[in-house]
Write an enzyme that holds these catalytic residues in place. Structure first.
Site, PDB file in Angstrom:
ATOM      1  N   ASP A   1      10.573  22.101  14.386  1.00  7.35           N
ATOM      2  CA  ASP A   1      11.623  22.620  13.509  1.00  7.35           C
ATOM      3  C   ASP A   1      11.878  21.628  12.365  1.00  7.35           C
ATOM      4  OD1 ASP A   1      13.957  24.301  12.780  1.00  7.35           O
ATOM      5  OD2 ASP A   1      15.006  22.434  13.235  1.00  7.35           O
TER       6      ASP A   1
ATOM      7  N   HIS B   1      11.436  36.044   1.138  1.00 12.75           N
ATOM      8  CA  HIS B   1      11.027  34.638   1.002  1.00 12.75           C
ATOM      9  C   HIS B   1       9.788  34.381   1.846  1.00 12.75           C
ATOM     10  CE1 HIS B   1      15.421  35.196   0.979  1.00 12.75           C
ATOM     11  NE2 HIS B   1      15.387  34.447  -0.101  1.00 12.75           N
TER      12      HIS B   1
HETATM   13  N1  ADP Z   1      22.358  28.721  12.666  1.00 10.31           N
HETATM   14  C1  ADP Z   1      21.847  27.490  12.591  1.00 10.31           C
HETATM   15  N2  ADP Z   1      22.436  26.461  13.247  1.00 10.31           N
HETATM   16  C2  ADP Z   1      21.958  25.208  13.189  1.00 10.31           C
HETATM   17  N3  ADP Z   1      20.859  24.876  12.463  1.00 10.31           N
HETATM   18  C3  ADP Z   1      20.248  25.857  11.807  1.00 10.31           C
HETATM   19  C4  ADP Z   1      20.686  27.203  11.828  1.00 10.31           C
HETATM   20  N4  ADP Z   1      19.856  27.941  11.054  1.00 10.31           N
HETATM   21  C5  ADP Z   1      18.924  27.084  10.577  1.00 10.31           C
HETATM   22  N5  ADP Z   1      19.166  25.841  11.023  1.00 10.31           N
HETATM   23  C6  ADP Z   1      18.431  24.628  10.684  1.00 10.31           C
HETATM   24  O1  ADP Z   1      18.219  24.657   9.299  1.00 10.31           O
HETATM   25  C7  ADP Z   1      16.854  24.344   9.044  1.00 10.31           C
HETATM   26  C8  ADP Z   1      16.401  25.035   7.810  1.00 10.31           C
HETATM   27  O2  ADP Z   1      17.211  24.635   6.740  1.00 10.31           O
HETATM   28  P1  ADP Z   1      17.018  25.310   5.326  1.00 10.31           P
HETATM   29  O3  ADP Z   1      15.632  25.107   4.846  1.00 10.31           O
HETATM   30  O4  ADP Z   1      18.122  24.863   4.449  1.00 10.31           O
HETATM   31  O5  ADP Z   1      17.208  26.818   5.755  1.00 10.31           O
HETATM   32  P2  ADP Z   1      17.196  28.101   4.871  1.00 10.31           P
HETATM   33  O6  ADP Z   1      16.311  27.817   3.690  1.00 10.31           O
HETATM   34  O7  ADP Z   1      16.655  29.169   5.751  1.00 10.31           O
HETATM   35  O8  ADP Z   1      18.618  28.291   4.518  1.00 10.31           O
HETATM   36  C9  ADP Z   1      16.111  24.798  10.259  1.00 10.31           C
HETATM   37  O9  ADP Z   1      14.919  24.080  10.406  1.00 10.31           O
HETATM   38  C10 ADP Z   1      17.108  24.541  11.367  1.00 10.31           C
HETATM   39  O10 ADP Z   1      16.986  23.212  11.833  1.00 10.31           O
HETATM   40  O1  G3H Z   2      17.135  32.854  -1.665  1.00 13.48           O
HETATM   41  C1  G3H Z   2      17.561  32.462  -0.615  1.00 13.48           C
HETATM   42  C2  G3H Z   2      18.832  32.839  -0.021  1.00 13.48           C
HETATM   43  O2  G3H Z   2      19.714  33.337  -0.976  1.00 13.48           O
HETATM   44  C3  G3H Z   2      19.477  31.657   0.624  1.00 13.48           C
HETATM   45  O3  G3H Z   2      19.048  31.575   1.894  1.00 13.48           O
HETATM   46  P1  G3H Z   2      19.043  30.204   2.719  1.00 13.48           P
HETATM   47  O4  G3H Z   2      19.921  29.212   2.066  1.00 13.48           O
HETATM   48  O5  G3H Z   2      19.497  30.619   4.070  1.00 13.48           O
HETATM   49  O6  G3H Z   2      17.629  29.762   2.670  1.00 13.48           O
END
Ligand code: ADP
Ligand code: G3H
Length: 705
Positions: free
Chosen positions: A686, A264
């Site tokens: 963040d 990604h």
């Molecule tokens: N382990 C965690 N615990 C708490 N908050 C988290 C954690 N990992 C990521 N986050 C929060 O989630 C946000 C990102 O969310 P999202 O875009 O849904 O993540 P991803 O696309 O990587 O799944 C980050 O900016 C952070 O604030």
């Molecule tokens: O394609 C992205 C992953 O499968 C999901 O990751 P994420 O929800 O932590 O961004």
């Protein structure tokens, strides 16, 4: 970066693409609300349904790998965002029911009987094995769905295996890159990422399940395979998400490539001149073999050393080369040739070789190389099963599982295919509801469940009170929508760029539910919070969706408890919020300073709780029973002003802060590194913490109007 697309917006693109995918395989069905593609027919001897899924943007994963002999079901999230726990729960249900035809379709009688199966031998529910790629959103949402399924589907056993094959950021490879270019990120808490070899795991476990293996056997094989799988990627450029702005800071230079680039756009371990492809591939293999010693930080590997890994690979290796989506077939052929030449230098001749666009990263020009250590896998499989292994099981080889046929249309390497079931109309989609009261495909007709105790006469509520609360909720949604592009921009630097869209999807759905009356402002705030949590769980995937849903669900639970235990007093919001925050901590180790939503949410909840304590008996900070006391609102607003201020201060502090959790943990902060390597950038705040502030500030403004 190629930013030209035929479809210039992500709106509706995932569902359209899934419809296309099921059209390519007449033996699978799409359940639209949960974005699950599944096989409605299982062989009578089958005991386990293997499922997988994750964010979209990786096509043909995983719909192209769903079919007889591979996945029984897959669940798709939005682009680069995990599906929600509710979607996954539905997917588990569809996968585990042997004849889960849509209500509108009758199964073809001839396909449901198998002359080799004794009558009545069909297992009513299959057990389920979930293959999860190691990303926070996937881990959280699959984990939650599995917990829920264990509670609601007592006849079904469920296990999972986590794929974490990316070796690029393991300490030994980071240290090596450090000598070269001064780079190095730490990601102790998140572990290695899952890359394209996920599909190899899907093939092996899907075939094993097709042979009728039990859940214990499939799980033992899954753990053995993921523990002996090593991958490394390289990107010539980043991929572009349709409809998104282009990245400002991280574009690669002309002639440059990024070794270890994630699926990604997550930063790799170092950038280098592309130079000679053979040399680049040589570096990739050095990293792969150096990772033979992965163990502690990789978490999954049993420690072997570099030479031992090479020696075992000489005895038996599967080579798996994955085109990230933007490489020409011409070049990929040449890559195969160079890879084989490099392996010959180690005297390794792979027993099986695969090369295709198995798991893409949208349009990224790049590829990954994976090796599976066959002797290591077979030893681990036996040891995982201990004394419980039958003689037939001990004979199973990974090669024969890879050679078994499948009708999953995207598996390139299958020798044979079963004939199609010949069931006209099976390769279609349907939209039976999701098993909840909300509908994922359209928020228009979603209806929020009302618990019996919540059914109260809204007229009982004081005039103006409901409007205020509605204004507050709308204010929060509008603020989120207003800043969602900024969140996307932040998340493009530190994550995968989906955070803004995920927040926006939640905000739009909540406003929609308020507009169509499916979300009502009740007398009791817990029912409102339950309603919002439910919507968030439905429409927001990714890490952020899971975390907000957990938090709000726990908040509603604690408000209900408080109401039951203290029927005559007002809701103690501080305690309730602290309870919700503590519940969240059961699912994430994040603390203030880790660069997550906790940097904003933590100070907010703590301040609210503290204000209650400091305010002694003035617990009038409630939105219930506010009819007579104007000062109740004033008191609540005063508390919120202070707590929201603390949240903003916390979020501001995340600017430039190095992350310990989530995807951002792969990015080195420029302020914490002197290098200009692949990972080091000027970190924005963040996005999760920033989004939480937008919610709180918008809510507060709305409450004041
Ligand atoms: N382990 C965690 N615990 C708490 N908050 C988290 C954690 N990992 C990521 N986050 C929060 O989630 C946000 C990102 O969310 P999202 O875009 O849904 O993540 P991803 O696309 O990587 O799944 C980050 O900016 C952070 O604030
Ligand atoms: O394609 C992205 C992953 O499968 C999901 O990751 P994420 O929800 O932590 O961004």
């Amino acid at each position: 970066m190629n930013t030209k697309h035929l479809y210039n917006s992500a709106e509706g693109l995932v569902l359209k693409s899934l419809r296309g995918a099921v059209a390519l395989n007449p033996n699978v069905i799409l359940h639209e609300p949960s974005k699950t593609v599944y096989t409605p027919i299982h062989s009578p001897h089958k005991q386990v349904a293997v499922i997988s899924g994750g964010g979209s943007g990786h096509e043909p994963a995983h719909a192209g790998y769903t079919g007889k002999g591979m996945l029984a079901a897959c669940i798709a999230g939005d682009i680069f965002a995990s599906p929600s726990a509710k979607q996954i729960l539905k997917g588990i249900g569809l996968a585990s029911s042997p004849n889960s035809f849509p209500q509108s379709q009758k199964p073809p009688a001839k396909d449901l009987s198998d002359s080799s199966a004794p009558e009545g031998s069909l297992k009513p529910q299959l057990d389920v094995l979930a293959i999860i790629n190691n990303y926070t959103g996937d881990i959280l949402n699959f984990g939650l769905a599995i917990e829920k399924a264990r509670g609601t589907m007592p006849g079904t056993r469920i296990e999972s295996v986590v794929v974490a094959d990316d070796v690029s950021l393991l300490p030994q490879n980071r240290q090596h890159a450090l000598q070269d270019s001064g780079s190095g990120t730490t990601n102790k808490l998140v572990g290695p990422r899952g890359l394209g070899a996920n599909i190899l795991v899907c093939k092996i476990l899907g075939a094993l399940a097709e042979r009728g293996a039990s859940l214990d056997v499939v799980k033992a094989m899954g753990d053995a395979v993921v523990g002996n799988l090593y991958s490394i990627g390289v990107g010539l450029e980043h991929c572009h998400v349709p409809g998104h702005l282009t990245e400002k800071n991280r574009a690669l230079g002309k002639g440059e490539c990024e070794v270890g680039l994630g699926l990604h756009n997550e930063p790799g371990v170092r950038r280098r001149e592309i130079g000679s492809p053979a040399e680049l591939i040589g570096e990739m293999f050095e990293m792969l073999f150096r990772s033979g010693a992965r163990g502690k930080e990789g978490g999954i590997m049993k420690g072997t050393d570099e030479m031992k890994l090479q020696a075992e690979c000489k005895e038996g290796t599967v080579l798996f080369i994955n085109n990230l989506g933007g490489m020409s077939q011409l070049e990929m052929g040449a890559v195969v040739d160079d890879v084989l030449q490099r392996l010959a230098l180690y005297s390794i001749r792979p027993k099986r070789l695969y090369c295709s666009s198995y798991m893409t990263s949208l349009n990224a020009p790049g590829f990954s190389i994976s090796i599976l250590n066959l002797p290591g896998t077979s030893n681990a499989f036996r040891s995982n099963l201990g004394g419980r292994i039958s003689s037939e099981e001990s004979e199973i080889t990974v090669e024969e599982l890879l050679d078994m046929p499948t009708d999953a249309y995207a598996w390139v390497g299958a020798r044979n295919s079963w004939p199609a079931h010949g069931t006209d109309g099976l390769g279609t989609s349907h939209s039976d509801h999701l098993g909840s009261t909300t509908n994922l495909s359209s928020t228009n007709d979603s209806s929020i469940p009302i618990r019996p105790t919540d059914v109260v006469d809204i007229e009982e509520s004081p005039a103006g009170r409901n409007d205020r609360i509605q204004n507050a909720i709308r204010g929060a949604c509008l603020r989120v929508i207003e800043i969602h592009e900024q969140l996307t921009e932040f998340d493009t630097v530190v994550g995968d760029g989906d955070c803004g869209d995920t927040f926006k999807a939640g905000a739009l759905a909540i406003m929609n539910a308020l507009d169509n009356g499916s979300l009502k402002i009740q007398k009791y705030m817990d029912s409102v919070i339950y309603g919002i949590a439910e919507i968030i769980e439905d429409v927001m995937g990714g890490t952020i969706g899971a975390l907000l849903a957990i938090f709000l669900q726990a908040l509603a639970v604690s408000v209900t408890q408080d109401r039951v235990e203290h029927p005559n007093s007002e809701v103690r919001w501080g305690y309730a919020l602290q309870y919700a925050k503590d519940t969240l901590s059961r699912y994430t180790p994040a603390e203030v300073g880790d660069r997550t939503i906790v940097d904003a949410l933590g100070p907010f909840c703590a301040t609210m709780a503290h204000t209650i304590v400091a305010g002694a008996n003035d617990s009038s900070a409630t939105v219930e029973d506010t009819n007579s006391k104007d000062n109740t609102w004033k008191s609540l607003i005063a508390m919120l002003v202070e707590a929201t201020k603390q949240a903003r201060i916390g979020a501001e502090k995340t600017r430039g802060m190095a992350a310990h959790l989530g995807r951002a943990a792969y990015v080195a902060s420029a302020s914490s590194s002197t290098s200009t390597s692949a990972g080091a950038v000027e970190l924005p705040p963040d996005p999760g913490a920033w989004g939480v502030c937008a919610i709180l500030e918008g809510f507060l403004d709305g409450l004041r109007t």
